[in-house]
Design an enzyme around this catalytic site. Structure first.
Site, mmCIF file in Angstrom:
data_model
loop_
_atom_site.group_PDB
_atom_site.id
_atom_site.type_symbol
_atom_site.label_atom_id
_atom_site.label_comp_id
_atom_site.label_asym_id
_atom_site.label_seq_id
_atom_site.Cartn_x
_atom_site.Cartn_y
_atom_site.Cartn_z
ATOM 1 N N SER A 195 0.671 -1.132 -0.077
ATOM 2 C CA SER A 195 -0.194 -0.029 -0.027
ATOM 3 C C SER A 195 1.041 1.222 0.126
ATOM 4 O O SER A 195 1.974 1.169 0.014
ATOM 5 C CB SER A 195 -0.987 0.313 1.295
ATOM 6 O OG SER A 195 -0.040 0.262 2.394
ATOM 7 N N LYS A 196 0.378 2.383 -0.180
ATOM 8 C CA LYS A 196 0.945 3.554 -0.229
ATOM 9 C C LYS A 196 1.623 3.837 0.877
ATOM 10 O O LYS A 196 2.664 4.453 1.286
ATOM 11 C CB LYS A 196 -0.117 4.767 -0.440
ATOM 12 C CG LYS A 196 0.492 6.330 -0.476
ATOM 13 C CD LYS A 196 -0.392 7.152 -0.949
ATOM 14 C CE LYS A 196 0.307 8.608 -0.861
ATOM 15 N NZ LYS A 196 0.781 8.884 0.174
ATOM 16 N N ARG A 197 1.048 3.460 2.171
ATOM 17 C CA ARG A 197 1.600 3.737 3.609
ATOM 18 C C ARG A 197 2.946 2.811 3.578
ATOM 19 O O ARG A 197 3.555 3.348 4.470
ATOM 20 C CB ARG A 197 0.512 2.914 4.652
ATOM 21 C CG ARG A 197 -0.167 4.170 5.183
ATOM 22 C CD ARG A 197 -1.278 3.781 6.203
ATOM 23 N NE ARG A 197 -0.265 3.263 7.419
ATOM 24 C CZ ARG A 197 -0.865 2.435 8.417
ATOM 25 N NH1 ARG A 197 -2.027 2.123 8.332
ATOM 26 N NH2 ARG A 197 0.012 2.348 9.605
#
Ligand code: GLU
Length: 506
Positions: A264-266
């Site tokens: 994910s972007k996180r």
């Protein structure tokens, strides 16, 4: 249907293109090009609530940067267009009506309150509410299967809100085939009657996707594994329309670097790597997300890395040009299990591609950086510098740190190195060295090395007492390229100037 391979990448413009989506596009592209077919971009923007205005541009710019442009799509070669689903609304309505007429679909007037209530009631009994043959004509459900013709007409004329649902068949076992996963059987009793057409007059993803794949003559659907559960419904829709279904291939997920869960972007934010090919500015929050391009990655190396995330050639080979990827790509060698993302490997690929790039190509990039620093050198000089330092660089942005002494006379000297290596007698030795250097005509690295080393041996001076001070004079610290290469590149006059400068200042 014509026999040429036609595949599509069908993103929903709900945000920037993530590397997972980009890999789906890449595999579609490779597959199409290998089969001399067409790669189509279709924008699936039927969900107006999640529409993000600049997402489509980010998607298209990303494909172009990666050098995998679409053959047909918005604004390009529109023979099966339009390619934005929001511009095709009227088409879907017609097809929903065909299913209503043939009995494969029905109107449903249930309010969200009724559905919520039913869900809650089921939950309380430890069950899941599925809207299908179990109960579509029972309970509190209001649809065209229970209403009389007159009641139905009245509701429609009244403008009552309705959706159109697919009528999933009862007691059938569907045998479906996925190009990557093989045979899959699905019991239709587990399927719910999915909404095909929403009360806002827009089709859902399922209807629009099938209708468009059919009308655009798509032969292979290659997409992420999150769509695997929809495959049964999609097959049934083809059956209901009496259309030949394309072949399906569901790609594995790209996993977090730890190997568990979807990347994910996180993860990128936390571990310090981009998850988008290009930087992206969120127009609402004004946040800017990093991109591989802006972080200094080469598009070809990046694509090479991405191709190997889930596909393997069956050999140990890792470096593939786009041409070679096209030749070697095969859906049969795409793995079923998720592919772990490795940010270090991405850097490794960049370094490998750096070595393959011509010095003249790299010189153009580096010259921009130099010009920004108000340094103007001719291309030949910059190329020479690059040939010496590129082995140690991962990014073009590393060049300056590795080569600044080729462009600037050192104005500071590493204090520790000076106190250790610049001795009482050094200045005198440097003056003698200057005398030797000034007499050298052929200033090639090999020749200066021979002459200077000969002189050192002849006078029994000790290599270190010349080489270290010489390096300090030329570089300002005990680092950098091979000394005699430095001398050859900066030239005789600059070499002399730097030794004089050091001798004066130290
Ligand atoms: N619009 C879907 C998505 O964003 C496309 C899925 C498909 O390729 O069928 O993933």
């Amino acid at each position: 249907m014509n026999s040429t391979v036609r595949v599509r990448f069908a993103p929903s413009p709900t945000g920037p293109l993530h590397i997972g989506g980009l890999r789906t596009a890449l595999y579609n592209y490779l597959f199409a090009k290998k089969k001399r077919g067409a790669f189509i971009l279709r924008i699936e923007d039927t969900d107006q609530t999640r529409y993000v205005a600049n997402a489509e541009k980010h998607i298209i710019d990303s494909l172009n940067w990666c050098n995998i442009p679409f053959d047909e799509g918005p604004g390009k070669n529109e023979k099966f267009g339009p390619y934005r689903q929001s511009e095709r609304k009227e088409i879907y309505k017609k097809y929903a009506e065909i299913l209503l007429e043939s009995g494969w679909a029905y109107y449903a007037f249930d309010t969200s309150e009724t559905l919520d209530l039913l869900r809650k009631e089921h939950e309380e009994k430890g069950k899941t509410f599925i809207y299908n043959w179990h109960n579509r004509t029972k309970k509190k459900l209001v649809n065209s299967l229970v209403l009389s013709k007159e009641e139905l007409q009245k509701r429609i004329q009244n403008g009552d809100a309705f959706v159109i649902r697919f009528k999933s068949p009862q007691d059938e076992i569907l045998e479906i085939e996925d190009e990557i996963r093989g045979k899959i059987s699905i019991d239709t009793n587990t399927l719910d009657d999915k909404v095909l057409f929403k009360s806002d007059g827009m089709p859902t993803y399922h209807l629009a996707n099938i209708v468009d794949d059919h009308l655009m003559e798509i032969t292979h659907v290659i997409r992420g594994e999150e769509w695997l559960p929809s495959m049964a419904l999609h097959k049934l829709l083809y059956q209901a329309f009496g259309w030949k279904a394309p072949k399906f291939a569901h790609l594995p997920l790209i996993l977090k670097p730890i190997g568990k869960g979807k990347l994910s972007k996180r993860d990128g934010d936390q571990l310090g790597f981009p998850v988008f090919p290009l930087a992206y500015k969120n127009e609402e929050t004004r946040d800017i997300s990093r991109g591989y391009k802006e972080d200094g990655y080469f598009a070809d190396g990046f694509i090479n890395m991405l191709a190997l995330l889930g596909w393997n050639p069956g050999t140990e080979q890792e470096i593939f040009s786009l041409e070679k990827l096209i030749q070697s790509f095969d859906l049969k060698r795409v793995s079923k299990s998720g592919a772990k993302f490795n940010p270090d490997k991405t850097k490794w690929f960049n370094q490998q591609y750096m070595q393959q790039k011509s010095n003249s190509e790299l010189a153009l990039l580096f010259t921009t950086i130099l010009n920004n620093k108000k340094i103007f050198r001719d291309q030949i000089y910059v190329e020479k510098v690059i040939s010496i330092i590129k082995k140690r660089a991962v990014f073009v942005s590393d060049f300056w740190e590795l080569s600044n002494y080729f462009f600037e006379t050192p104005s500071e000297f590493d204090e520790k190195a000076v106190s250790k290596n610049w001795k009482e007698e050094t200045a005198e030795l440097m003056i003698q060295l200057l005398d030797i250097i000034s007499k050298i005509d052929n200033f090639s690295a090999i020749n200066t090395e021979n002459v200077i080393k000969e002189w050192i041996t002849k006078h029994n001076i000790g290599l270190g007492s010349i080489m270290q001070p010489l390096r300090l004079s030329l570089v300002g610290a005990l680092k950098g390229a091979h000394l005699f290469d430095i001398m050859e590149i900066i030239g005789k006059d600059e070499t002399i100037k730097r030794i004089e400068n050091a001798t004066k200042n130290l």
